[in-house]
Design a protein around this motif. Structure first.
Motif, PDB file in Angstrom:
ATOM      1  N   ASP A  61     -70.962  45.734 -54.903  1.00 32.99           N
ATOM      2  CA  ASP A  61     -72.071  44.801 -54.685  1.00 32.99           C
ATOM      3  C   ASP A  61     -72.978  45.288 -53.562  1.00 32.99           C
ATOM      4  N   ASP A  62     -72.384  45.762 -52.469  1.00 30.33           N
ATOM      5  CA  ASP A  62     -73.165  46.341 -51.379  1.00 30.33           C
ATOM      6  C   ASP A  62     -72.211  47.173 -50.532  1.00 30.33           C
ATOM      7  N   TYR A  63     -72.779  48.087 -49.747  1.00 27.49           N
ATOM      8  CA  TYR A  63     -71.956  49.036 -48.998  1.00 27.49           C
ATOM      9  C   TYR A  63     -71.038  48.341 -48.001  1.00 27.49           C
ATOM     10  N   GLY A  64     -71.596  47.442 -47.186  1.00 25.44           N
ATOM     11  CA  GLY A  64     -70.806  46.780 -46.162  1.00 25.44           C
ATOM     12  C   GLY A  64     -69.651  45.969 -46.724  1.00 25.44           C
ATOM     13  N   PRO A  65     -69.902  45.048 -47.664  1.00 29.69           N
ATOM     14  CA  PRO A  65     -68.802  44.271 -48.235  1.00 29.69           C
ATOM     15  C   PRO A  65     -67.740  45.127 -48.925  1.00 29.69           C
ATOM     16  N   GLN A  66     -68.176  46.199 -49.620  1.00 26.56           N
ATOM     17  CA  GLN A  66     -67.195  47.047 -50.296  1.00 26.56           C
ATOM     18  C   GLN A  66     -66.315  47.780 -49.283  1.00 26.56           C
ATOM     19  N   LYS A  67     -66.924  48.259 -48.202  1.00 27.01           N
ATOM     20  CA  LYS A  67     -66.140  48.905 -47.149  1.00 27.01           C
ATOM     21  C   LYS A  67     -65.142  47.929 -46.525  1.00 27.01           C
ATOM     22  N   GLN A  68     -65.593  46.691 -46.292  1.00 25.58           N
ATOM     23  CA  GLN A  68     -64.703  45.704 -45.678  1.00 25.58           C
ATOM     24  C   GLN A  68     -63.519  45.394 -46.589  1.00 25.58           C
ATOM     25  N   ARG A  69     -63.745  45.367 -47.902  1.00 24.33           N
ATOM     26  CA  ARG A  69     -62.628  45.158 -48.826  1.00 24.33           C
ATOM     27  C   ARG A  69     -61.587  46.268 -48.665  1.00 24.33           C
ATOM     28  N   ALA A  70     -62.074  47.506 -48.583  1.00 29.26           N
ATOM     29  CA  ALA A  70     -61.151  48.631 -48.429  1.00 29.26           C
ATOM     30  C   ALA A  70     -60.398  48.528 -47.108  1.00 29.26           C
ATOM     31  N   ILE A  71     -61.082  48.139 -46.052  1.00 25.36           N
ATOM     32  CA  ILE A  71     -60.440  47.977 -44.741  1.00 25.36           C
ATOM     33  C   ILE A  71     -59.359  46.895 -44.817  1.00 25.36           C
ATOM     34  N   ASP A  72     -59.663  45.792 -45.499  1.00 22.60           N
ATOM     35  CA  ASP A  72     -58.693  44.706 -45.629  1.00 22.60           C
ATOM     36  C   ASP A  72     -57.468  45.134 -46.436  1.00 22.60           C
ATOM     37  N   MET A  73     -57.628  46.123 -47.328  1.00 18.67           N
ATOM     38  CA  MET A  73     -56.512  46.585 -48.158  1.00 18.67           C
ATOM     39  C   MET A  73     -55.636  47.619 -47.450  1.00 18.67           C
ATOM     40  N   ALA A  74     -56.073  48.104 -46.296  1.00 12.57           N
ATOM     41  CA  ALA A  74     -55.302  49.120 -45.571  1.00 12.57           C
ATOM     42  C   ALA A  74     -53.939  48.566 -45.167  1.00 12.57           C
ATOM     43  N   LEU A  75     -52.968  49.445 -45.079  1.00 12.89           N
ATOM     44  CA  LEU A  75     -51.611  49.033 -44.690  1.00 12.89           C
ATOM     45  C   LEU A  75     -51.437  48.914 -43.193  1.00 12.89           C
ATOM     46  N   HIS A  76     -52.283  49.610 -42.420  1.00  9.97           N
ATOM     47  CA  HIS A  76     -52.104  49.658 -40.966  1.00  9.97           C
ATOM     48  C   HIS A  76     -53.367  49.157 -40.262  1.00  9.97           C
ATOM     49  N   ASP A  77     -53.198  48.749 -39.005  1.00  6.47           N
ATOM     50  CA  ASP A  77     -54.314  48.159 -38.262  1.00  6.47           C
ATOM     51  C   ASP A  77     -55.290  49.203 -37.733  1.00  6.47           C
ATOM     52  N   TRP A  78     -54.794  50.406 -37.419  1.00  2.00           N
ATOM     53  CA  TRP A  78     -55.726  51.452 -37.005  1.00  2.00           C
ATOM     54  C   TRP A  78     -56.246  52.150 -38.259  1.00  2.00           C
TER      55      TRP A  78
END
Length: 260
Positions: A61-78
């Motif tokens: 849908d847009d660069y920022g929201p798509q990146k945030q989805r990927a960040i939320d799917m990460a297994l680790h906090d860093w």
């Protein structure tokens, strides 16, 4: 080396088979590789899986929201946030791993070198730092159109000994196409910010930008590629304000009254 914080690398993709292999090759040491794809029709997903990445799919849908989805799917906090056409330089792994040993900051900037058409930005020219390595508990993507970036709540350091290369824009045509697309995408944001003196900026800022890039940031060290990169960057600046001026004229009925 003492134990470091576990690291997730997050990448969003769409038909990036031509660059993703090189990108993943330099980060396959990370504890987690998260690739969020937008429905690629080439070998992007197969390449990601070959490197052991977890792959999910979500419509873009847009660069920022798509990146945030990927960040939320990460297994680790860093999280190390990369684009599919960005490649860590040799030696950067060690710098990152050392930085993640008991970190006391919210994030780290990494200097980025740009591909300049037929070459890569000279190491001794100025490299802009980008906040790419961060603690997601203390930040995430902002909501700026086109140029969405990570913002964190807390101190940030620059890893000057680190380096990564943006491997996009292999030729001038690709750069001009991106300039046209990005400058159009920024108009709505600039209209909301009520940015003033559009006409003055349109006239004065492009030559200032060129001189800053070519001379003060030492793009001349990259030869003619540095000259063309500086010139196309100045053209990008011109287009941003020209399209903003055009949008404001259209909003006022397209009359000939000057507005700055």
């Amino acid at each position: 080396m003492p134990a470091r914080e576990p690291l997730s690398v997050v990448i969003i993709t769409y038909n990036n088979a031509d660059t993703l292999e090189r990108c993943l090759r330099e980060v396959d040491w990370a504890d987690d590789l998260m690739v969020l794809d937008s429905g690629s029709s080439d070998e992007t997903v197969a390449i990601a899986r070959r490197h052991g990445a977890r792959v999910a799919t979500h419509p873009f849908d847009d660069y920022g929201p798509q990146k945030q989805r990927a960040i939320d799917m990460a297994l680790h906090d860093w999280v190390l946030n990369l684009d599919a056409d960005e490649i860590l330089s040799p030696g950067t792994r060690g710098v990152i791993e050392q930085a993640l040993v008991a970190p006391t900051v919210a994030g780290y900037r990494l200097p980025r070198r740009e591909r300049m058409f037929w070459g890569v930005q000279h190491r001794n020219s100025h490299r802009n730092g980008h906040l790419r390595l961060f603690d997601r508990r203390r930040g995430g993507m902002n909501h700026v159109e086109v140029h969405a970036a990570v913002e964190v709540d807390g101190p940030v350091r620059t890893l000057h000994a680190a380096d990564f290369i943006n491997d996009g824009d292999a030729d001038i045509a690709a750069r001009v196409e991106k300039i046209n697309r990005y400058s159009s995408g920024l108009v709505a944001n600039k209209l909301r910010r009520r940015q003033r003196f559009t006409g003055v900026r349109m006239v004065l800022y492009p030559p200032v930008f060129f001189l800053r890039q070519y001379l003060f940031k030492r793009y001349f060290l990259s030869g003619w590629a540095g000259f063309v990169a500086s010139a196309t960057g100045a053209f990008y600046v011109f287009l941003k304000y020209a399209k903003l001026y055009e949008a404001r004229r259209s909003a006022h009925g397209g009359d000939d009254q000057p507005r700055v």
